[in-house]
Design an enzyme around this catalytic site. Structure first.
Site, PDB file in Angstrom:
ATOM      1  N   LYS A 242     -15.528   3.483 -15.396  1.00  0.00           N
ATOM      2  CA  LYS A 242     -15.207   2.108 -15.039  1.00  0.00           C
ATOM      3  C   LYS A 242     -13.898   1.723 -15.708  1.00  0.00           C
ATOM      4  O   LYS A 242     -13.426   2.381 -16.648  1.00  0.00           O
ATOM      5  CB  LYS A 242     -16.307   1.150 -15.488  1.00  0.00           C
ATOM      6  CG  LYS A 242     -16.361   0.960 -17.007  1.00  0.00           C
ATOM      7  CD  LYS A 242     -17.270  -0.151 -17.418  1.00  0.00           C
ATOM      8  CE  LYS A 242     -17.130  -0.423 -18.931  1.00  0.00           C
ATOM      9  NZ  LYS A 242     -17.959  -1.523 -19.400  1.00  0.00           N
ATOM     10  N   ARG A 244     -11.957  -1.848 -17.222  1.00  0.00           N
ATOM     11  CA  ARG A 244     -12.149  -3.244 -17.606  1.00  0.00           C
ATOM     12  C   ARG A 244     -10.843  -4.008 -17.446  1.00  0.00           C
ATOM     13  O   ARG A 244      -9.756  -3.466 -17.680  1.00  0.00           O
ATOM     14  CB  ARG A 244     -12.635  -3.325 -19.056  1.00  0.00           C
ATOM     15  CG  ARG A 244     -13.009  -4.719 -19.530  1.00  0.00           C
ATOM     16  CD  ARG A 244     -13.534  -4.683 -20.959  1.00  0.00           C
ATOM     17  NE  ARG A 244     -14.805  -3.974 -21.060  1.00  0.00           N
ATOM     18  CZ  ARG A 244     -15.991  -4.547 -20.850  1.00  0.00           C
ATOM     19  NH1 ARG A 244     -16.059  -5.828 -20.518  1.00  0.00           N
ATOM     20  NH2 ARG A 244     -17.092  -3.842 -20.973  1.00  0.00           N
ATOM     21  N   ASP A 273     -24.991  -7.249 -23.810  1.00  0.00           N
ATOM     22  CA  ASP A 273     -24.407  -8.525 -24.222  1.00  0.00           C
ATOM     23  C   ASP A 273     -24.430  -9.505 -23.044  1.00  0.00           C
ATOM     24  O   ASP A 273     -25.409 -10.205 -22.824  1.00  0.00           O
ATOM     25  CB  ASP A 273     -22.990  -8.300 -24.747  1.00  0.00           C
ATOM     26  CG  ASP A 273     -22.394  -9.545 -25.378  1.00  0.00           C
ATOM     27  OD1 ASP A 273     -23.133 -10.540 -25.551  1.00  0.00           O
ATOM     28  OD2 ASP A 273     -21.196  -9.542 -25.696  1.00  0.00           O
ATOM     29  N   ALA A 275     -24.297  -8.419 -19.978  1.00  0.00           N
ATOM     30  CA  ALA A 275     -25.007  -7.615 -18.976  1.00  0.00           C
ATOM     31  C   ALA A 275     -24.172  -7.280 -17.752  1.00  0.00           C
ATOM     32  O   ALA A 275     -24.702  -6.689 -16.804  1.00  0.00           O
ATOM     33  CB  ALA A 275     -26.311  -8.305 -18.545  1.00  0.00           C
ATOM     34  N   GLY A 276     -22.892  -7.591 -17.746  1.00  0.00           N
ATOM     35  CA  GLY A 276     -22.065  -7.270 -16.591  1.00  0.00           C
ATOM     36  C   GLY A 276     -21.950  -5.782 -16.351  1.00  0.00           C
ATOM     37  O   GLY A 276     -22.108  -5.305 -15.214  1.00  0.00           O
ATOM     38  N   THR A 277     -21.703  -5.024 -17.395  1.00  0.00           N
ATOM     39  CA  THR A 277     -21.523  -3.577 -17.264  1.00  0.00           C
ATOM     40  C   THR A 277     -22.787  -2.904 -16.762  1.00  0.00           C
ATOM     41  O   THR A 277     -22.766  -2.099 -15.815  1.00  0.00           O
ATOM     42  CB  THR A 277     -21.105  -2.975 -18.614  1.00  0.00           C
ATOM     43  OG1 THR A 277     -19.811  -3.461 -18.968  1.00  0.00           O
ATOM     44  CG2 THR A 277     -21.054  -1.461 -18.542  1.00  0.00           C
TER      45      THR A 277
END
Length: 363
Positions: A242, A244, A273, A275-277
């Site tokens: 991914k 960022r 944290d 939770a996006g990832t």
């Protein structure tokens, strides 16, 4: 003597030996063991005392975890007064003297991070000024751990700053769990024990009989942790690449290295944290043919908007530990919280009596 934690937690895949009662304390696993007294006394030093009696203290960040540790050690938590003045300054006062004692202060530095960190620093200074024999800061979650390097110009390395502050405040050693980056241990000039919850989480997976699975790292930074977990459960490993955004607010999945089609997937990270990832990773592996998706992390931080994201995410289950206190309003129906209280309690006991911590994991 057989490693105590091995016989109690029974990590699968490791040779087990019959549990033995410790010569200086009750066998807490024995069904016939007498209940602790109504007002138990802090135990004296063990068979190989390095310092004075063991004293367990707790800040306000995760009192329930400290109580679980106290039950494992069959001791009490030292009475402490902790409050904030009207101007938001923190104040700590010990209920009785700890002079010459081996003191363990439990305080994760999760949100509100600055308040919890400052409370911990003040507590360490209080213990030092009361002439504690040795002070161990038990920090199940190390706040600012993600600020561990200069990844762009003109930024701080706050993880190193916090390490210096803990030492100056009076900590003689530090006990932590699953640091975001292992090299943070090198920021300290005092001994550091970085304990992992991977064995505990792997044991949980085995108990549930999950097979035909793949461990997936949600990004390359978590690859080592995911690999170690894959070895524990004897599953193959897959990696998600991914990228960022420059402000760290969003991520974009680029590629999958490995096969997930037709398999159960456990996405492993050190913390959840916002939770996006991990949510993006779940959608991605499902698009590649995964059968079911589970989330697993040591630290359930759940900063906004994590709960909203996780509530709508396609996870069969979300597994975290109680290194950080999770309030009732954040406990989703598919959230399971495993306790690290006995694990930390056993580590604390071994540090106190001078026994090897690595033996617990055959290390």
């Amino acid at each position: 003597m057989a490693p105590v934690l091995q016989s109690r937690l029974q990590f699968p895949g490791r040779p087990q030996e019959a549990p033995q009662a410790h010569p200086t304390r009750r066998n807490v696993d024995s069904a016939s063991a007498p209940p602790p007294p109504a007002h138990p006394q802090v135990p004296e030093a063990g068979p190989f005392p390095m310092y004075g009696r063991l004293v367990l203290c707790s800040g306000t960040a995760n009192r329930p975890l400290a109580e679980e540790i106290a039950r494992h050690l069959q001791t009490e938590i030292l009475p402490v007064e902790i409050r904030q003045f009207a101007n938001s300054n923190s104040f700590v006062r010990l209920g009785r003297s700890v002079r010459g004692s081996d003191v363990f202060w439990v305080q994760p530095t999760a949100a509100p991070t600055n308040d919890n960190l400052m409370e911990l620093l003040i507590a360490l200074d209080t213990l030092r000024r009361d002439s504690a024999g040795r002070i161990t800061a038990v920090i199940p979650y190390y706040g600012y751990g993600r600020s561990d390097k200069k990844d762009e110009p003109r930024v701080p390395i706050t993880a190193r700053l916090v390490a210096d502050m803990l030492s100056v405040a009076g900590a003689d050693r530090v006990l932590m769990m699953d640091l975001h980056a292992g090299q943070i241990q090198g920021f300290f000039s005092i001994p550091v024990d970085d304990i992992t919850a991977a064995h505990l989480l792997a044991q949980d997976v085995r108990k549930r009989g999950m097979t035909q699975g793949v461990v997936v790292s949600p990004d390359l930074g978590s690859a080592k942790k995911a690999r170690n977990f894959a070895i524990e459960v004897d599953w193959p490993l897959a990696l998600i690449e991914k990228r960022r955004s420059s402000d760290g607010g969003s991520t974009r999945v680029m590629n999958l290295i490995g096969e997930v089609e037709g398999r159960d997937v456990i996405i492993v990270d050190d913390e959840i944290d916002t939770a996006g990832t991990i949510v993006n990773a779940a959608h991605f592996v499902l698009s590649r043919g995964a059968r079911r998706v589970f989330a697993m992390a040591t630290h359930g931080i759940f900063s906004d908007p994590a709960i909203e994201r996780l509530r709508d995410a396609p996870f069969e289950e979300i597994m975290v530990t109680n290194t950080v206190h999770i309030p009732p309003e954040k406990r989703l129906p598919n959230l399971r919280v495993l306790s690290v209280g006995p694990l930390l309690g056993e580590v604390i006991y071994r540090i106190h009596v001078g026994q090897s911590v690595g033996e617990m994991f055959d290390e």
